[in-house]
Design an enzyme around this catalytic site. Structure first.
Site, PDB file in Angstrom:
ATOM      1  CG  ASP A 170      30.114  46.685  38.418  1.00  0.00           C
ATOM      2  OD1 ASP A 170      29.606  46.895  39.530  1.00  0.00           O
ATOM      3  OD2 ASP A 170      29.827  45.704  37.698  1.00  0.00           O
ATOM      4  CG  ASP A 226      28.890  41.916  42.566  1.00  0.00           C
ATOM      5  OD1 ASP A 226      28.332  40.953  43.098  1.00  0.00           O
ATOM      6  OD2 ASP A 226      29.452  42.820  43.224  1.00  0.00           O
TER       7      ASP A 226
END
Length: 401
Positions: free
Chosen positions: A183, A185
């Protein structure tokens, strides 16, 4: 005859210096014995060397014992010798790696973890230190345990002791991990890009509230994304360039990527954020594959919409599968890393799913959880020590910047 084998266990302890191991084995070479096992460790300059010998019936154990004691005396070391009769037996099944991360790591935490292992009828065969900073990482090799049951027990103990614990099968299964999917963010980078954009648009409180609820799994991700992006309508596209310049990588991110690329891992990012930012990360870090949403821009302004299919919870899992297919790597050899509820499908699909500073619902579902702000500690879960990382950097210094 009962088929047992006479054994002699020699343990030397004392100040470490060159030649100790050579001296002992050179002496033992004069006797008709065979080496069954050897363990050696150095802790703060103090050596512990254990040698298990198998001795045939015609071997004079007393002479071997005396010779080993003379070596210890000459080297000014302590020695312990014991004899026995061992029947050859296979190693216990269910061998696991238990990785413990603490900052700091206190004796009570180790006592609690060791106690849970023993209570489950398992045995700790070996303990090694993988790192002393930025966290202390200790790895235990455990046999005779059920991985699912042990993981549940140690997860509960880790929460009580405020440490991180990962349980993985040992052997080729662990060493075969070859694709990392991460991922972006609040994982690869610090903070949420959409909130940085919202700050420019003057709607940060509204966007941050929806983001938090979505990451906890309380809102449908696609619907929450479209709702937040709609609040950005009319924002000048130049704000994206400003946000891109403000983005900061997570501590240890460069070390993680650099080290795994040296080991010929493939590296991918998949984001519910935006290609306008992730494309720059791909170029900067040398990432192999990426997938993210794209903000629609018309006449230099954000329209408040995204272009194409949204990368949501299910989309992240599909991206992992597609990256693995393109890399020619089985799903069982993938590692997924994330922090929010929209990462859950991806974490559960991967061979190893790691929750990184994640929401409670994600920590509970993942194979392992890391709750320290250093992304490179994930290397320790893969069996890579801090010393190995530093040695590689010394031979091939990383580029500045």
């Amino acid at each position: 005859m009962d088929g047992s084998q006479r054994t002699l266990l020699i343990t030397l302890t004392g100040r470490d210096r060159p030649g100790v191991t050579s001296r002992l084995f050179s002496t033992l070479a004069g006797f008709p014995v065979t080496v069954a096992d050897v363990e050696q460790v150095v802790i703060r300059g103090r050596l512990v060397l254990g040698v298990l010998l198998e001795c045939p019936q015609n071997a004079d154990i007393g002479q071997v014992w005396s010779a080993a004691e003379k070596v210890a005396a000459d080297l000014d070391m302590d020695i312990e010798v014991s004899t026995g009769r061992d029947k050859t037996s296979p190693r216990r099944r269910g061998r696991l790696h238990v990785t413990v991360l603490g900052s700091p790591l206190r004796p009570g935490a180790m006592a609690g973890i060791a106690g849970r292992i023993a209570a489950g009828g398992a045995n700790i065969d070996r303990i090694d230190r993988l790192a002393s900073y930025p966290v202390t990482c200790i790895e235990l090799q455990v046999s005779g345990a059920d991985p699912v049951a042990l993981r549940a027990e140690l997860t509960a103990e880790a929460a009580q002791q405020q440490v991180d614990v990962a349980v993985q099968r040992s052997g080729l299964y662990r060493r075969a991990k070859r694709l990392i999917v991460m991922d972006v963010d609040s994982t690869l980078i610090q903070g949420e890009v959409i909130e940085l954009l919202a700050e420019h648009a003057g709607c940060l409180p509204e966007v941050a509230k929806v983001t938090e609820a979505a990451m906890r799994g309380e809102l449908d991700f696609e619907g929450s994304l479209r709702e937040r992006v709609a609040l950005l309508a009319g924002l000048d596209a130049a704000a994206i360039d400003e946000v891109r310049r403000k983005v900061q990588l997570a501590s240890g991110a460069r070390t993680l990527v650099r080290t795994l690329k040296r080991l010929d891992y493939k590296f991918a990012i998949v984001s519910g954020g935006f290609t306008q930012v992730t494309d720059g990360l791909v170029e900067e870090l040398g990432i192999d594959y990426s997938a993210a949403n794209t903000l629609e821009i018309v006449n230099g302004k954000l329209t408040g919409r995204v272009v194409g299919e949204v990368i949501d919870r299910a989309g992240k899992a599909r991206a992992l599968q597609e990256f693995a297919r393109r890399a020619g790597i089985p799903i069982s050899q993938t590692v997924a890393i994330g922090d929010g509820a929209n990462d859950l499908d991806m974490l559960q699909a991967a061979g190893l799913g790691i929750a990184y500073n994640a929401k409670p619902v994600v920590r509970q579902a993942a194979d392992a959880a890391v709750n320290v702000p250093y992304l490179d500690t994930i290397l320790f879960l893969l069996g890579i020590s801090r010393e190995e990382v530093e040695a590689a950097d010394a031979e091939d210094p990383p580029a500045a910047g």
